[in-house]
Design an enzyme around this catalytic site. Structure first.
Site, PDB file in Angstrom:
ATOM      1  N   THR A  39      20.234  -7.508   1.716  1.00  0.00           N
ATOM      2  CA  THR A  39      21.575  -9.155   1.235  1.00  0.00           C
ATOM      3  C   THR A  39      21.644  -9.318  -0.345  1.00  0.00           C
ATOM      4  O   THR A  39      22.677  -9.891  -0.841  1.00  0.00           O
ATOM      5  CB  THR A  39      20.850 -10.601   1.522  1.00  0.00           C
ATOM      6  N   THR A  67      15.542  -7.656   3.291  1.00  0.00           N
ATOM      7  CA  THR A  67      13.882  -8.104   3.013  1.00  0.00           C
ATOM      8  C   THR A  67      13.481  -7.911   4.288  1.00  0.00           C
ATOM      9  O   THR A  67      12.200  -8.885   4.689  1.00  0.00           O
ATOM     10  CB  THR A  67      13.950  -9.985   2.661  1.00  0.00           C
TER      11      THR A  67
HETATM   12  N1  LIG Z   1      17.112 -11.286   3.191  1.00  0.00           N
HETATM   13  C1  LIG Z   1      17.720  -9.959   3.587  1.00  0.00           C
HETATM   14  O1  LIG Z   1      17.917  -8.879   3.249  1.00  0.00           O
HETATM   15  C2  LIG Z   1      17.919  -9.655   5.245  1.00  0.00           C
HETATM   16  C3  LIG Z   1      19.228  -8.588   5.577  1.00  0.00           C
HETATM   17  N2  LIG Z   1      18.998  -9.365   6.978  1.00  0.00           N
HETATM   18  C4  LIG Z   1      18.024  -7.541   5.353  1.00  0.00           C
HETATM   19  O2  LIG Z   1      16.739  -7.303   5.909  1.00  0.00           O
HETATM   20  O3  LIG Z   1      18.904  -6.702   5.596  1.00  0.00           O
END
Ligand SMILES: NC(=O)C[C@H](N)C(=O)O
Length: 324
Positions: free
Chosen positions: A13, A89
């Site tokens: 993200t 994340t």
């Molecule tokens: N906050 C994030 O980065 C979540 C995203 N779906 C990922 O893990 O790429």
């Protein structure tokens, strides 16, 4: 003199934007993280490289291993005081823990990301990246294993987990808390992480599924595992480490085939122990040869088994490794 920090971007993200045409969050701009670079220059002499641009659900252990090799090559070609990795994340704790187990470096390695995309109001990517660069540049961060920096906190990779679907304070270490804090003017450590482990590996392709125990589990759900060529299995058991009796015969068959089974708990605090002596109770599972883990969550125990299988397939030796 400013410390030399290498920032490796892998996606997530922090590298995504909200597409105004349909409100979807996507990797629209492959320079999203690079735009933060000018804000980092005050804190360190930063070299930034885009290694991957993947949402983290697309990351596999094989990709984590490529990232490990990439870091080793970068550090052999040039001297850096620390490395920061930006990552999605969703699987961040897995990559961070994998690197913690397989890299043996004294320079700080910090993993970070964002919960809000780059063009969202209150985007947390820039501040998380600044905090990570400051942490990587701090001499007190050396020899602490891989660190996860998020929302002004420093966590040990072995303990941290994603606890909230959207909150910027999602990364927590439930049993132990953060090991440090990012203050306005300095980085403060409160305590040192426990002993570190290191596995020298070449690949990360063992086939190790993770399953979760639920009330009323049907044996048929596990039968397919007997037909697959799996190298090991991790089970998230109930409470102290107990399972429904219905699946015990299948687990015995897997053990008889020489497939190691590692037990963790569905609870996110505490660790599995061989206490209950009823059918499916931990006391009986331990006697069957099931390996009891030491408080790792399921996804991390799976990665540890993937790397540990390169050292041994012996149940007793695996038990020793999982007690560490
Ligand atoms: N906050 C994030 O980065 C979540 C995203 N779906 C990922 O893990 O790429």
């Amino acid at each position: 003199m400013l410390k030399k920090i290498l920032v490796l971007n892998t996606g997530g993200t922090i590298a995504m934007s909200v597409d105004a045409s349909d409100d979807g969050v996507k990797p629209l701009d492959d320079q999203a993280v690079n735009k933060i670079l000018p804000f980092l220059e005050r804190y360190a002499d930063v070299t930034m490289k885009n290694v991957l641009n993947l949402p983290s659900p697309h990351i596999t252990p094989a990709i984590m291993n490529q990232l490990r090799q990439h870091i080793e090559v970068e550090l052999s070609l040039a001297s850096y005081d620390g490395v920061v990795i930006t990552h999605g994340t969703d699987t961040l704790e897995e990559t961070a823990y994998f690197l913690d187990l397989t890299l043996s470096l004294s320079v700080p390695i910090v993993v970070t990301g964002a919960m809000r995309s780059s063009n969202e109001l209150g985007a947390d990517g820039p501040v998380n990246l600044i905090s990570s660069v400051r942490t990587a540049a701090d001499p007190d961060s050396r020899n602490k294993g891989v660190l996860v920096v998020f929302n002004d906190e420093i966590h040990a990779a072995c303990h941290v987990t994603k606890t909230h679907t959207s909150n910027v304070a999602t990364f927590q270490s439930p049993q132990y808390g953060p090991i440090g804090t990012i203050a306005k003017k300095n980085v403060q450590y409160h305590h040192a992480p426990l002993d570190r482990e290191h596995y020298a590996i070449t690949h990360a392709d063992a086939n190790v599924p993770l399953i979760k125990a639920v009330a009323g589990m049907e044996p048929a759900w596990l039968q397919f595992l007997l037909e697959q060529s799996i190298d090991g299995l991790v089970i998230e058991a109930f409470g102290l480490g107990n399972l429904p009796p219905s699946i015990i015969p299948t687990l015995k068959q897997l053990l008889d085939k020489g497939i190691p089974i590692v037990l963790v708990s569905r609870c996110y605090n505490g660790q599995v122990q061989d206490v209950y002596d009823y059918e499916g109770g931990g006391h009986q599972l331990k006697k069957m040869g099931i390996v009891f883990s030491n408080g790792l969550n399921g996804q991390k125990a799976r990665l540890k088994l993937i790397v540990a299988l390169q050292q041994t397939r012996d149940f007793a030796q695996l038990q020793d490794l999982f007690e560490k």
